[in-house]
Design a protein around this motif. Structure first.
Motif, PDB file in Angstrom:
ATOM      1  N   MET A 172       8.837  -3.202  -4.871  1.00  0.00           N
ATOM      2  CA  MET A 172       9.440  -2.554  -6.032  1.00  0.00           C
ATOM      3  C   MET A 172       8.437  -2.455  -7.184  1.00  0.00           C
ATOM      4  SD  MET A 172      13.006  -3.693  -7.923  1.00  0.00           S
ATOM      5  CE  MET A 172      13.917  -3.781  -6.386  1.00  0.00           C
ATOM      6  N   GLY A 173       7.761  -3.556  -7.456  1.00  0.00           N
ATOM      7  CA  GLY A 173       6.773  -3.561  -8.530  1.00  0.00           C
ATOM      8  C   GLY A 173       5.586  -2.669  -8.228  1.00  0.00           C
ATOM      9  N   ALA A 174       5.184  -2.610  -6.957  1.00  0.00           N
ATOM     10  CA  ALA A 174       4.053  -1.760  -6.578  1.00  0.00           C
ATOM     11  C   ALA A 174       4.358  -0.289  -6.831  1.00  0.00           C
ATOM     12  CB  ALA A 174       3.703  -1.985  -5.107  1.00  0.00           C
ATOM     13  N   VAL A 175       5.571   0.129  -6.491  1.00  0.00           N
ATOM     14  CA  VAL A 175       5.972   1.526  -6.727  1.00  0.00           C
ATOM     15  C   VAL A 175       5.952   1.824  -8.224  1.00  0.00           C
ATOM     16  CG1 VAL A 175       7.827   3.223  -6.496  1.00  0.00           C
ATOM     17  CG2 VAL A 175       7.393   1.599  -4.637  1.00  0.00           C
ATOM     18  N   ALA A 176       6.561   0.951  -9.010  1.00  0.00           N
ATOM     19  CA  ALA A 176       6.684   1.193 -10.444  1.00  0.00           C
ATOM     20  C   ALA A 176       5.330   1.175 -11.146  1.00  0.00           C
ATOM     21  CB  ALA A 176       7.612   0.151 -11.062  1.00  0.00           C
ATOM     22  N   ARG A 177       4.490   0.198 -10.831  1.00  0.00           N
ATOM     23  CA  ARG A 177       3.185   0.126 -11.500  1.00  0.00           C
ATOM     24  C   ARG A 177       2.326   1.345 -11.180  1.00  0.00           C
ATOM     25  NH1 ARG A 177       3.830  -5.229 -10.142  1.00  0.00           N
ATOM     26  NH2 ARG A 177       2.626  -4.986  -8.216  1.00  0.00           N
ATOM     27  N   ARG A 224      10.545  11.918 -11.526  1.00  0.00           N
ATOM     28  CA  ARG A 224      10.947  10.676 -12.191  1.00  0.00           C
ATOM     29  C   ARG A 224      11.342   9.639 -11.151  1.00  0.00           C
ATOM     30  NH1 ARG A 224      16.239   9.683 -16.055  1.00  0.00           N
ATOM     31  NH2 ARG A 224      17.285  10.364 -14.159  1.00  0.00           N
ATOM     32  N   LEU A 225      10.865   8.423 -11.316  1.00  0.00           N
ATOM     33  CA  LEU A 225      11.256   7.304 -10.470  1.00  0.00           C
ATOM     34  C   LEU A 225      12.520   6.664 -11.027  1.00  0.00           C
ATOM     35  CD1 LEU A 225      10.856   5.004  -8.352  1.00  0.00           C
ATOM     36  CD2 LEU A 225       9.332   3.902 -10.027  1.00  0.00           C
ATOM     37  N   VAL A 226      13.528   6.526 -10.188  1.00  0.00           N
ATOM     38  CA  VAL A 226      14.738   5.767 -10.521  1.00  0.00           C
ATOM     39  C   VAL A 226      14.760   4.576  -9.569  1.00  0.00           C
ATOM     40  CG1 VAL A 226      17.247   5.799 -10.675  1.00  0.00           C
ATOM     41  CG2 VAL A 226      15.949   7.878 -11.201  1.00  0.00           C
ATOM     42  N   TYR A 227      14.710   3.364 -10.125  1.00  0.00           N
ATOM     43  CA  TYR A 227      14.602   2.194  -9.243  1.00  0.00           C
ATOM     44  C   TYR A 227      15.267   0.989  -9.887  1.00  0.00           C
ATOM     45  CZ  TYR A 227      10.984  -0.566 -11.658  1.00  0.00           C
ATOM     46  OH  TYR A 227      10.301  -1.364 -12.532  1.00  0.00           O
ATOM     47  N   GLY A 228      15.207  -0.150  -9.198  1.00  0.00           N
ATOM     48  CA  GLY A 228      15.942  -1.327  -9.628  1.00  0.00           C
ATOM     49  C   GLY A 228      15.292  -2.209 -10.664  1.00  0.00           C
ATOM     50  N   ALA A 229      14.269  -1.703 -11.340  1.00  0.00           N
ATOM     51  CA  ALA A 229      13.656  -2.375 -12.495  1.00  0.00           C
ATOM     52  C   ALA A 229      13.043  -3.730 -12.167  1.00  0.00           C
ATOM     53  CB  ALA A 229      14.657  -2.514 -13.640  1.00  0.00           C
ATOM     54  N   GLY A 230      12.442  -3.844 -11.000  1.00  0.00           N
ATOM     55  CA  GLY A 230      11.750  -5.075 -10.653  1.00  0.00           C
ATOM     56  C   GLY A 230      10.252  -4.943 -10.867  1.00  0.00           C
ATOM     57  N   GLY A 231       9.606  -6.063 -11.205  1.00  0.00           N
ATOM     58  CA  GLY A 231       8.169  -6.024 -11.440  1.00  0.00           C
ATOM     59  C   GLY A 231       7.366  -6.691 -10.337  1.00  0.00           C
ATOM     60  N   ASP A 267       0.829  -1.205   0.000  1.00  0.00           N
ATOM     61  CA  ASP A 267       0.000   0.000   0.000  1.00  0.00           C
ATOM     62  C   ASP A 267       0.863   1.255   0.000  1.00  0.00           C
ATOM     63  OD1 ASP A 267      -2.273  -1.563   0.043  1.00  0.00           O
ATOM     64  OD2 ASP A 267      -2.610  -1.344   2.199  1.00  0.00           O
ATOM     65  N   VAL A 268       1.871   1.275   0.864  1.00  0.00           N
ATOM     66  CA  VAL A 268       2.742   2.457   0.938  1.00  0.00           C
ATOM     67  C   VAL A 268       3.561   2.593  -0.337  1.00  0.00           C
ATOM     68  CG1 VAL A 268       4.629   3.567   2.183  1.00  0.00           C
ATOM     69  CG2 VAL A 268       2.819   2.418   3.452  1.00  0.00           C
ATOM     70  N   GLY A 269       4.016   1.471  -0.902  1.00  0.00           N
ATOM     71  CA  GLY A 269       4.722   1.526  -2.177  1.00  0.00           C
ATOM     72  C   GLY A 269       3.853   2.103  -3.278  1.00  0.00           C
ATOM     73  N   GLY A 270       2.592   1.666  -3.317  1.00  0.00           N
ATOM     74  CA  GLY A 270       1.660   2.215  -4.305  1.00  0.00           C
ATOM     75  C   GLY A 270       1.416   3.694  -4.101  1.00  0.00           C
ATOM     76  N   ASP A 271       1.295   4.104  -2.858  1.00  0.00           N
ATOM     77  CA  ASP A 271       1.108   5.535  -2.553  1.00  0.00           C
ATOM     78  C   ASP A 271       2.294   6.355  -3.061  1.00  0.00           C
ATOM     79  OD1 ASP A 271      -1.279   5.017  -1.280  1.00  0.00           O
ATOM     80  OD2 ASP A 271      -0.441   5.090   0.743  1.00  0.00           O
ATOM     81  N   LEU A 272       3.497   5.842  -2.824  1.00  0.00           N
ATOM     82  CA  LEU A 272       4.683   6.581  -3.248  1.00  0.00           C
ATOM     83  C   LEU A 272       4.733   6.725  -4.759  1.00  0.00           C
ATOM     84  CD1 LEU A 272       7.346   7.975  -2.617  1.00  0.00           C
ATOM     85  CD2 LEU A 272       8.446   5.718  -2.587  1.00  0.00           C
ATOM     86  N   GLY A 273       4.458   5.643  -5.485  1.00  0.00           N
ATOM     87  CA  GLY A 273       4.473   5.718  -6.936  1.00  0.00           C
ATOM     88  C   GLY A 273       3.433   6.690  -7.475  1.00  0.00           C
ATOM     89  N   ARG A 274       2.240   6.651  -6.887  1.00  0.00           N
ATOM     90  CA  ARG A 274       1.177   7.567  -7.323  1.00  0.00           C
ATOM     91  C   ARG A 274       1.582   9.026  -7.114  1.00  0.00           C
ATOM     92  NH1 ARG A 274      -2.295  10.015  -4.224  1.00  0.00           N
ATOM     93  NH2 ARG A 274      -1.927   8.599  -2.467  1.00  0.00           N
ATOM     94  N   LEU A 275       2.176   9.313  -5.961  1.00  0.00           N
ATOM     95  CA  LEU A 275       2.566  10.688  -5.657  1.00  0.00           C
ATOM     96  C   LEU A 275       3.735  11.159  -6.515  1.00  0.00           C
ATOM     97  CD1 LEU A 275       2.212  10.559  -1.775  1.00  0.00           C
ATOM     98  CD2 LEU A 275       0.814  11.911  -3.357  1.00  0.00           C
ATOM     99  N   LEU A 320       6.897  -5.953 -16.210  1.00  0.00           N
ATOM    100  CA  LEU A 320       7.384  -4.607 -15.941  1.00  0.00           C
ATOM    101  C   LEU A 320       6.457  -3.570 -16.556  1.00  0.00           C
ATOM    102  CD1 LEU A 320      11.243  -4.796 -16.588  1.00  0.00           C
ATOM    103  CD2 LEU A 320      10.043  -4.904 -14.408  1.00  0.00           C
ATOM    104  N   PRO A 321       6.175  -2.489 -15.839  1.00  0.00           N
ATOM    105  CA  PRO A 321       5.420  -1.391 -16.448  1.00  0.00           C
ATOM    106  C   PRO A 321       6.296  -0.650 -17.455  1.00  0.00           C
ATOM    107  CG  PRO A 321       6.156  -0.768 -14.258  1.00  0.00           C
ATOM    108  CD  PRO A 321       6.505  -2.220 -14.430  1.00  0.00           C
ATOM    109  N   SER A 322       5.697   0.199 -18.252  1.00  0.00           N
ATOM    110  CA  SER A 322       6.437   0.970 -19.245  1.00  0.00           C
ATOM    111  C   SER A 322       7.509   1.807 -18.573  1.00  0.00           C
ATOM    112  CB  SER A 322       5.466   1.876 -20.007  1.00  0.00           C
ATOM    113  OG  SER A 322       6.161   2.669 -20.934  1.00  0.00           O
ATOM    114  N   GLN A 323       8.750   1.709 -19.061  1.00  0.00           N
ATOM    115  CA  GLN A 323       9.859   2.437 -18.460  1.00  0.00           C
ATOM    116  C   GLN A 323      11.059   2.451 -19.388  1.00  0.00           C
ATOM    117  OE1 GLN A 323      12.038  -0.336 -15.378  1.00  0.00           O
ATOM    118  NE2 GLN A 323       9.845  -0.786 -15.334  1.00  0.00           N
ATOM    119  N   GLU A 324      11.988   3.351 -19.100  1.00  0.00           N
ATOM    120  CA  GLU A 324      13.293   3.335 -19.744  1.00  0.00           C
ATOM    121  C   GLU A 324      14.140   2.328 -18.974  1.00  0.00           C
ATOM    122  OE1 GLU A 324      17.210   6.247 -20.303  1.00  0.00           O
ATOM    123  OE2 GLU A 324      15.328   7.044 -19.499  1.00  0.00           O
TER     124      GLU A 324
END
Length: 200
Positions: free
Chosen positions: A49-54, A38-45, A23-31, A80-84
């Motif tokens: 990690m995946g919750a933040v990115a998605r 820009r999110l810079v992270y370890g490219a996990g799905g 839940d907190v990971g999802g909140d962070l990604g949304r915000l 993986l969600p869309s990302q560089e």
């Protein structure tokens, strides 16, 4: 208006033993997406990690994922969600690129890799190197043992400072603090979405 930042997020590839972590990971990604960072992270799905990115991707946010080739090959089935996506030769290069490509850092609970990344940033800050602020999100007392260890290092004379990171209880508070702490940073230190990450 708040400057747009590249925020390095350290967190676990596992879900942890409570739904609050996701839940907190999802909140962070949304915000991050809502505020245009820009999110810079370890490219996990998977995992936190995946919750933040998605969540970042769902909000239309820009993502830079950095992962070693051997680890990506092992995780090819991850969604993986869309990302560089940047592939590195090993974990050390991944860490250097993530740290070099971020203006500030937020750490959610995680495992060995998360702790390693947090210690790397703290070590750089302790040496006076140019590294952004570090904020730890404490969901359920997760960082207490780590902070006790840091205090112990200082008590035994092996660390001079124990104030090199900040601890908050949630995603909004973490981003508020990151934004406040980077206000004084010179504009050219910001990394635009089109600028590639640089390793220090």
């Amino acid at each position: 208006m708040t400057a747009k930042l590249s925020v390095g997020v350290f967190c676990g590839a596992s879900t942890g033993n409570s739904p609050r972590y996701l839940d907190v990971g999802g909140d962070l990604g949304r915000l991050l997406a809502e505020r245009g960072h820009r999110l810079v992270y370890g490219a996990g799905g998977v995992g936190v990690m995946g919750a933040v990115a998605r969540s970042t991707a769902a909000g239309g946010g820009h993502i830079l994922g950095v992962i070693p080739e051997f680890l990506r090959a092992r995780e090819m089935t991850d969604d993986l969600p869309s990302q560089e996506l940047v592939l590195t030769g090993d974990l050390f290069d991944r860490k250097r690129m993530m740290i070099g490509g971020a203006d500030a850092f937020i750490a959610l609970p995680g495992g060995y890799g998360t702790v390693d990344e947090v210690v790397e940033v703290l070590s750089m800050a302790a040496l006076g190197l140019d590294v952004g602020p570090l904020v730890l999100i404490d969901v359920a007392g997760d960082w207490d043992p780590f902070l006790d260890m840091v205090d112990g290092l200082a008590r035994r004379g092996f660390a001079r400072r124990t104030d090199l990171c900040h601890v908050v209880g949630g995603a909004a508070e973490a981003l508020d603090l990151v934004e406040a702490l980077t206000v004084a940073v010179v504009p050219q230190a910001r990394r635009s979405e089109s600028e590639p990450a640089r390793a220090h």
